[in-house]
Design an enzyme around this catalytic site. Structure first.
Site, PDB file in Angstrom:
ATOM      1  N   LYS A  22      15.663   0.711   1.930  1.00 46.64           N
ATOM      2  CA  LYS A  22      14.751  -0.165   3.411  1.00 46.64           C
ATOM      3  C   LYS A  22      14.016  -0.924   3.176  1.00 46.64           C
ATOM      4  CE  LYS A  22      10.422   1.433   4.014  1.00 46.64           C
ATOM      5  NZ  LYS A  22       8.954   0.826   3.690  1.00 46.64           N
ATOM      6  N   ASN A  23      13.655  -1.459   1.426  1.00 48.27           N
ATOM      7  CA  ASN A  23      12.857  -2.542   1.154  1.00 48.27           C
ATOM      8  C   ASN A  23      14.034  -3.911   0.674  1.00 48.27           C
ATOM      9  OD1 ASN A  23      10.657  -0.840   1.984  1.00 48.27           O
ATOM     10  ND2 ASN A  23       9.989  -0.923   0.237  1.00 48.27           N
ATOM     11  N   ARG A  92       4.739  -3.570  10.633  1.00 49.56           N
ATOM     12  CA  ARG A  92       4.375  -4.365   9.725  1.00 49.56           C
ATOM     13  C   ARG A  92       5.379  -5.647   8.926  1.00 49.56           C
ATOM     14  NH1 ARG A  92       3.171  -5.362   5.322  1.00 49.56           N
ATOM     15  NH2 ARG A  92       1.425  -6.853   5.141  1.00 49.56           N
ATOM     16  N   CYS A 116      -1.695  -1.053   7.841  1.00 48.28           N
ATOM     17  CA  CYS A 116      -1.346   0.107   8.114  1.00 48.28           C
ATOM     18  C   CYS A 116      -1.811   0.841   7.261  1.00 48.28           C
ATOM     19  CB  CYS A 116      -0.186  -0.433   7.402  1.00 48.28           C
ATOM     20  SG  CYS A 116      -0.144  -0.091   5.969  1.00 48.28           S
ATOM     21  N   ARG A 121      -3.639  -4.860   4.183  1.00 50.91           N
ATOM     22  CA  ARG A 121      -1.971  -5.488   3.436  1.00 50.91           C
ATOM     23  C   ARG A 121      -2.520  -6.777   4.036  1.00 50.91           C
ATOM     24  NH1 ARG A 121       1.940  -1.226   4.392  1.00 50.91           N
ATOM     25  NH2 ARG A 121       3.174  -3.264   3.032  1.00 50.91           N
ATOM     26  N   PRO A 122      -3.869  -7.553   3.765  1.00 50.84           N
ATOM     27  CA  PRO A 122      -3.581  -8.934   3.444  1.00 50.84           C
ATOM     28  C   PRO A 122      -2.655 -10.024   3.572  1.00 50.84           C
ATOM     29  CG  PRO A 122      -4.520  -8.796   1.728  1.00 50.84           C
ATOM     30  CD  PRO A 122      -4.167  -7.045   2.380  1.00 50.84           C
ATOM     31  N   ILE A 123      -2.597 -11.663   4.967  1.00 44.96           N
ATOM     32  CA  ILE A 123      -1.317 -11.819   4.539  1.00 44.96           C
ATOM     33  C   ILE A 123      -1.496 -13.204   3.737  1.00 44.96           C
ATOM     34  CG2 ILE A 123       0.285 -10.429   5.813  1.00 44.96           C
ATOM     35  CD1 ILE A 123      -0.283 -12.811   7.804  1.00 44.96           C
ATOM     36  N   LEU A 125      -1.712 -14.708   1.082  1.00 49.28           N
ATOM     37  CA  LEU A 125      -0.141 -15.268   0.493  1.00 49.28           C
ATOM     38  C   LEU A 125       0.292 -15.458   1.466  1.00 49.28           C
ATOM     39  CD1 LEU A 125      -0.377 -12.732  -2.541  1.00 49.28           C
ATOM     40  CD2 LEU A 125      -2.351 -15.095  -2.204  1.00 49.28           C
ATOM     41  N   ASP A 305       4.946   3.371  -4.633  1.00 46.91           N
ATOM     42  CA  ASP A 305       5.704   4.273  -3.553  1.00 46.91           C
ATOM     43  C   ASP A 305       5.680   5.372  -3.824  1.00 46.91           C
ATOM     44  OD1 ASP A 305       7.248   1.011  -2.058  1.00 46.91           O
ATOM     45  OD2 ASP A 305       5.613   1.580  -2.402  1.00 46.91           O
ATOM     46  N   ARG A 397      10.283   7.044   9.142  1.00 42.42           N
ATOM     47  CA  ARG A 397      10.361   5.698   8.754  1.00 42.42           C
ATOM     48  C   ARG A 397      11.277   5.478   7.335  1.00 42.42           C
ATOM     49  NH1 ARG A 397       5.430   2.864   7.072  1.00 42.42           N
ATOM     50  NH2 ARG A 397       6.361   1.562   6.559  1.00 42.42           N
TER      51      ARG A 397
HETATM   52  C1  EPZ Z   1       5.713  -4.195  -0.392  1.00 41.47           C
HETATM   53  O1  EPZ Z   1       5.078  -4.299   0.721  1.00 41.47           O
HETATM   54  C2  EPZ Z   1       7.158  -3.213   0.017  1.00 41.47           C
HETATM   55  N1  EPZ Z   1       7.488  -2.908   2.027  1.00 41.47           N
HETATM   56  C3  EPZ Z   1       5.896  -2.012  -0.122  1.00 41.47           C
HETATM   57  O2  EPZ Z   1       6.391  -0.832  -0.225  1.00 41.47           O
HETATM   58  C4  EPZ Z   1       5.601  -1.688  -1.800  1.00 41.47           C
HETATM   59  O3  EPZ Z   1       5.154  -1.208  -1.499  1.00 41.47           O
HETATM   60  C5  EPZ Z   1       4.968  -3.340  -1.934  1.00 41.47           C
HETATM   61  O4  EPZ Z   1       6.007  -4.189  -1.977  1.00 41.47           O
HETATM   62  C6  EPZ Z   1       4.490  -3.804  -3.142  1.00 41.47           C
HETATM   63  O5  EPZ Z   1       5.608  -3.304  -4.009  1.00 41.47           O
HETATM   64  C7  EPZ Z   1       8.148  -3.808   2.128  1.00 41.47           C
HETATM   65  O6  EPZ Z   1       9.313  -4.254   1.034  1.00 41.47           O
HETATM   66  C8  EPZ Z   1       8.926  -3.810   2.747  1.00 41.47           C
HETATM   67  P1  EPZ Z   1       2.720  -6.996  -1.604  1.00 41.47           P
HETATM   68  P2  EPZ Z   1       4.602  -6.194   1.115  1.00 41.47           P
HETATM   69  O7  EPZ Z   1       3.070  -8.167  -0.619  1.00 41.47           O
HETATM   70  O8  EPZ Z   1       5.374  -6.804   0.541  1.00 41.47           O
HETATM   71  C9  EPZ Z   1      -1.390  -7.866  -1.960  1.00 41.47           C
HETATM   72  C10 EPZ Z   1       6.653   1.513   1.367  1.00 41.47           C
HETATM   73  O9  EPZ Z   1       6.421   2.510   1.446  1.00 41.47           O
HETATM   74  N2  EPZ Z   1      -1.265  -9.084  -0.885  1.00 41.47           N
HETATM   75  O10 EPZ Z   1       3.912  -6.999  -2.552  1.00 41.47           O
HETATM   76  O11 EPZ Z   1       2.805  -5.527   1.724  1.00 41.47           O
HETATM   77  C11 EPZ Z   1      -1.699  -6.488  -0.538  1.00 41.47           C
HETATM   78  O12 EPZ Z   1      -2.849  -6.494  -0.855  1.00 41.47           O
HETATM   79  C12 EPZ Z   1       5.861   0.386   1.479  1.00 41.47           C
HETATM   80  O13 EPZ Z   1       8.322   1.283   1.313  1.00 41.47           O
HETATM   81  C13 EPZ Z   1      -2.108 -10.500  -0.821  1.00 41.47           C
HETATM   82  O14 EPZ Z   1      -3.426 -10.294  -1.395  1.00 41.47           O
HETATM   83  O15 EPZ Z   1       3.655  -6.001  -0.535  1.00 41.47           O
HETATM   84  C14 EPZ Z   1      -1.399  -5.588  -2.566  1.00 41.47           C
HETATM   85  O16 EPZ Z   1      -2.508  -5.521  -3.332  1.00 41.47           O
HETATM   86  C15 EPZ Z   1       4.863   0.400   1.494  1.00 41.47           C
HETATM   87  N3  EPZ Z   1      -2.215 -11.345   0.137  1.00 41.47           N
HETATM   88  C16 EPZ Z   1      -0.345  -6.599  -3.155  1.00 41.47           C
HETATM   89  O17 EPZ Z   1      -0.316  -8.023  -3.561  1.00 41.47           O
HETATM   90  C17 EPZ Z   1      -1.483 -10.898   0.245  1.00 41.47           C
HETATM   91  O18 EPZ Z   1      -1.462 -12.008   1.351  1.00 41.47           O
HETATM   92  C18 EPZ Z   1       1.127  -6.547  -3.823  1.00 41.47           C
HETATM   93  O19 EPZ Z   1       1.420  -6.429  -2.124  1.00 41.47           O
HETATM   94  C19 EPZ Z   1      -0.210 -10.451   0.401  1.00 41.47           C
HETATM   95  C20 EPZ Z   1      -0.022  -9.243  -0.326  1.00 41.47           C
END
Ligand code: EPZ
Length: 417
Positions: A22-23, A92, A116, A121-123, A125, A305, A397
């Site tokens: 999925k990811n 998301r 979620c 889930r901040p964005i 970055l 995960d 999902r």
């Molecule tokens: C991806 O989410 C995966 N989803 C998540 O899988 C997975 O848990 C996560 O990576 C970590 O491996 C998909 O790929 C669709 P991140 P993503 O940005 O990209 C912080 C599942 O169950 N952060 O790597 O959203 C964030 O809060 C899902 O399949 C910021 O601070 O995760 C976290 O602590 C759940 N600012 C860390 O970074 C940002 O702008 C890693 O999150 C973005 C992230």
């Protein structure tokens, strides 16, 4: 309202060909809109997140078809660059479209995806990364409005490795003139898969899998056929189920390197794991030993995960396990449900201490998020009596009919009202 009914006590035996991750598939689908022509993806799982991504792509003007495990998608001339709030909230991962739409159309308006079930889930970055590519961004009434008319290569330095933000910048940079460097990039296998796909389309990305990625902008991309990597998290989920039930299963199609952190931990519990090419065989002991200490961290660390699923295994392992969840602030919601089933878990902040018990008891429990819901299914495998799980949409999902997949391994499970 459908629920899952699981009769505990059966060992897991059997074999499964793993479907695409999925990811990996979600960013790949987002990326496909950057090329004219028909893109094809093979071995795709029929899961809600993928179906919702296709709906969003259709709202953008793509024509999408999903048949017999293959997805066909083609952007049309009148593709829009607006992702409405209701769609952004259903998925998301629509955030990945920000980079691909910007890359191709140089503008995008997307509703804030929001938090979620597992956290805020901040964005930030994603936003800072796009600004480093000279994208002008302003936020208005819950929408992010991006002007990429003067986008160009730049240097993006992430505070923390973010999978989604790394993927967004890779896509946006691919069709921007000049060179982009991403420092402190996420290193997940899904990032390598996106690099391979972009390069197959005629892009020029190097370094994925390491924390330093270089993207040379190109003028155009061409559509192609692609088979994403297998789902390491679904594979890990069923390996943990087998480890708890004392059975023996084989999972095909998976690159064992992608879940090496889990394999190493499972060997600590005296599970026997053999790798033969892309086949992983796990044989469980009568009662596994506890893993002493599990700390979730970015790849190649232990994946967040799989945290809920490994915690469930620890509830019936011999000894005490300490589990630290460092990635998401609300990823312990399965604990209340496991305690209802007789698990011995105490929580302090982001750390859970799990003491193995002889048996869990079947109970009525609720899925609160995708991976926590799958963990409750695993708990049902070993619980005495019947476990009834509600709010199944979370699980659907990311697992293609979890009841069929578990039933194929010999589990007594039914989905019914
Ligand atoms: C991806 O989410 C995966 N989803 C998540 O899988 C997975 O848990 C996560 O990576 C970590 O491996 C998909 O790929 C669709 P991140 P993503 O940005 O990209 C912080 C599942 O169950 N952060 O790597 O959203 C964030 O809060 C899902 O399949 C910021 O601070 O995760 C976290 O602590 C759940 N600012 C860390 O970074 C940002 O702008 C890693 O999150 C973005 C992230």
């Amino acid at each position: 309202m459908e629920k899952l009914y699981i009769e505990g006590g059966e060992k897991m035996y059997g074999e499964m060909d793993m479907y695409a991750a999925k990811n990996a598939l979600l960013p790949l689908l987002a990326c496909s809109i950057m090329a004219d022509g028909k893109s094809t993806f093979k071995n795709c799982p029929n899961i809600e997140d993928v179906k919702n991504m296709l709906l969003i792509m259709e709202s953008l003007g793509c024509t999408c078809n999903f048949e017999n495990g293959s997805i066909y998608s083609e952007p049309t001339a009148e593709s829009s660059c607006l992702i409405e709030e209701d769609l952004a909230k259903t998925l998301r991962s629509s955030i990945f479209l920000m980079g691909s739409i910007l890359g191709r159309y140089k503008k995008v308006k997307i509703a804030y995806p929001g938090g979620c079930d597992i956290g805020l889930r901040p964005i930030n970055l994603h936003i800072e990364g796009l600004k480093a590519l000279n994208v002008k961004i302003h936020e208005e009434a819950g929408y992010i409005i991006c002007d990429g008319s003067n986008m160009k290569g730049g240097i993006v330095n992430f505070d923390v490795p973010s999978v989604g933000a790394t993927e967004n910048i890779m896509m946006a940079a691919t069709l921007s003139k000049g060179t982009t460097i991403i420092k402190n990039a996420a290193r997940e296998p899904e990032i390598i898969d996106l690099q391979n796909y972009i390069n197959k389309m005629g892009g020029n990305v190097r370094g994925a899998g390491r924390s330093y990625i270089v993207i040379e902008g190109v003028k155009k991309l061409r559509s192609c056929e692609y088979t994403p990597i297998a789902d390491r998290i679904v594979a890990g989920t069923y390996m943990l189920g087998c480890a708890m039930t004392g059975g023996e299963i084989q999972i095909n199609n998976v690159n064992f390197e992608h879940i090496y952190s889990l394999i190493a931990k499972l060997r600590e519990t005296t599970c026997k794991i053999h790798v033969k090419g892309d086949k992983i065989v796990i044989k469980a002991p009568k009662q596994p030993l506890a893993m002493k200490y599990i700390k979730t961290s970015p790849y190649p660390g232990f994946p967040t995960d799989l945290q809920a699923q490994v915690m469930t295994m620890m509830t019936v392992s011999k000894g005490v396990a300490i589990i630290e969840e460092n990635m998401f602030e609300m990823r312990f919601r399965h604990i209340s449900e496991l305690i209802k089933m007789g698990a011995d878990i105490t929580v302090s902040g982001k750390t859970a201490v799990v003491s193995g018990v002889k048996k869990l008891q079947g109970a009525g429990v609720t899925a609160y998020d995708l991976r926590g819901g799958s963990a409750l299914c695993l708990a049902g495998l070993v619980a005495e009596g019947t476990t009834v799980i509600s709010d199944l949409w979370h699980i659907d999902r990311g697992y293609e009919s979890i009841e069929n997949e578990l039933a194929n391994f010999g589990v007594k499970i039914q989905r019914k009202r």
